[in-house]
Enzyme design. Sequence first.
Site, PDB file in Angstrom:
ATOM      1  N   HIS A  93     -64.130 -10.326  72.450  1.00 42.80           N
ATOM      2  CA  HIS A  93     -64.962 -10.228  71.247  1.00 42.80           C
ATOM      3  C   HIS A  93     -65.887  -9.022  71.327  1.00 42.80           C
ATOM      4  O   HIS A  93     -66.041  -8.280  70.354  1.00 42.80           O
ATOM      5  CB  HIS A  93     -65.800 -11.503  71.078  1.00 42.80           C
ATOM      6  CG  HIS A  93     -65.116 -12.549  70.277  1.00 42.80           C
ATOM      7  ND1 HIS A  93     -65.644 -13.816  70.112  1.00 42.80           N
ATOM      8  CD2 HIS A  93     -63.968 -12.545  69.570  1.00 42.80           C
ATOM      9  CE1 HIS A  93     -64.834 -14.537  69.353  1.00 42.80           C
ATOM     10  NE2 HIS A  93     -63.815 -13.783  69.016  1.00 42.80           N
ATOM     11  N   GLN A 141     -73.315 -10.454  70.091  1.00 44.15           N
ATOM     12  CA  GLN A 141     -74.057 -10.468  68.826  1.00 44.15           C
ATOM     13  C   GLN A 141     -75.162  -9.420  68.758  1.00 44.15           C
ATOM     14  O   GLN A 141     -75.647  -9.098  67.672  1.00 44.15           O
ATOM     15  CB  GLN A 141     -74.623 -11.865  68.596  1.00 44.15           C
ATOM     16  CG  GLN A 141     -73.533 -12.914  68.387  1.00 44.15           C
ATOM     17  CD  GLN A 141     -74.034 -14.323  68.519  1.00 44.15           C
ATOM     18  OE1 GLN A 141     -75.151 -14.628  68.125  1.00 44.15           O
ATOM     19  NE2 GLN A 141     -73.219 -15.205  69.073  1.00 44.15           N
ATOM     20  N   GLN A 182     -75.650 -14.718  59.927  1.00 41.53           N
ATOM     21  CA  GLN A 182     -75.516 -13.495  60.701  1.00 41.53           C
ATOM     22  C   GLN A 182     -74.806 -12.393  59.918  1.00 41.53           C
ATOM     23  O   GLN A 182     -75.013 -11.213  60.184  1.00 41.53           O
ATOM     24  CB  GLN A 182     -74.791 -13.778  62.015  1.00 41.53           C
ATOM     25  CG  GLN A 182     -75.638 -14.558  63.011  1.00 41.53           C
ATOM     26  CD  GLN A 182     -74.978 -14.689  64.370  1.00 41.53           C
ATOM     27  OE1 GLN A 182     -73.776 -14.927  64.462  1.00 41.53           O
ATOM     28  NE2 GLN A 182     -75.750 -14.542  65.434  1.00 41.53           N
TER      29      GLN A 182
END
Length: 338
Positions: free
Chosen positions: A307, A286, A100
Amino acid sequence: MDMIELDGSLGGGQLLRSALTLSLCTGIGFSIHDIRAQRRRPGLMRQHLTAVNAAARVGNACTHGAQLGATALRFEPGPVQAGDYQFATGSAGSATLVLQTVLPALWQAAAPSRLRLEGGTHNPLAPSADFIADAYLPALAKMGVQATLELQQHGFHPAGGGVLEVAVAPCATLQHCSFDSRGALASIEAKVLMSGLPSAIGLRELQVLAQKLGVDPHPRHVHAVRPALGPGNVALVHVRHAEHVDVFSGHGERGVSAEQVGARLAGQVQHYLQGSGCVGEHLSDQLLLPMALAGGGSLTTGRISDHLASNARLIEKFLPVEFDWQPHDGGWRVTVSR
């Protein structure tokens, strides 16, 4: 070169990995201090160092302080270069997190690339290879990214030894995408991976998932990993809706019964299903960076994690975008715009 100063004590390894990705994609360098200062073992661990070195190779970057245990790092990117790359954590450190880190830079390159990544493929604190292949990459495909992942060998903590093969095609322009509605529920499927442990453990996990989620408890959904490089156990649930697929996982560990593993995983899935958000908590975080690189997009999710919030604020330091989130239908709607 433009440089951004970052405080590493405000996050963990994700803050560093996102900064590396953004630096490669924008050409803006950064320096970071107090890396992972709030963690039990501060500084760069092996998987973080692998991500730094991978980013440096892909982006022809100069690094200062890239060594195990370092609490400060300076990263000066050069031009990103497509190619065939091989990166190994040398441990059970997550191979998917390294992927990633460099993937967005490689899809911006002018030619196709191939990656061979060695390390952990199913780690408790990282996206599993199944999650990447069946949730993350399909979501990116809606934005125009063409990338495929093949799992060559499973790797569990602490033995590692996993191998991923990834192919990435150039994608000069990302499309704006809205992950706002998941559509009608199509199926819920479960499988359990066992490495060097009795299949009976997996069957017990599967039975709990059958009771709580209605999945098929047939023994064929318990897969023995060969060769077994070390003990490992992960239960995976694929939740398929008409417009979206998300993947949830639960990991076996010492002192935790199979029934507890199954119940915890079922709880994750039930929480997602009871909400109205399209995207699960982990995937929502993400997708922020790809949406920012596209210059716009939106998603709905059940909660705004620490996050997600910290990642949004970091992205805004590198890119001319703004994130906003507002309550929406019992959850949240996250938008990014220029």
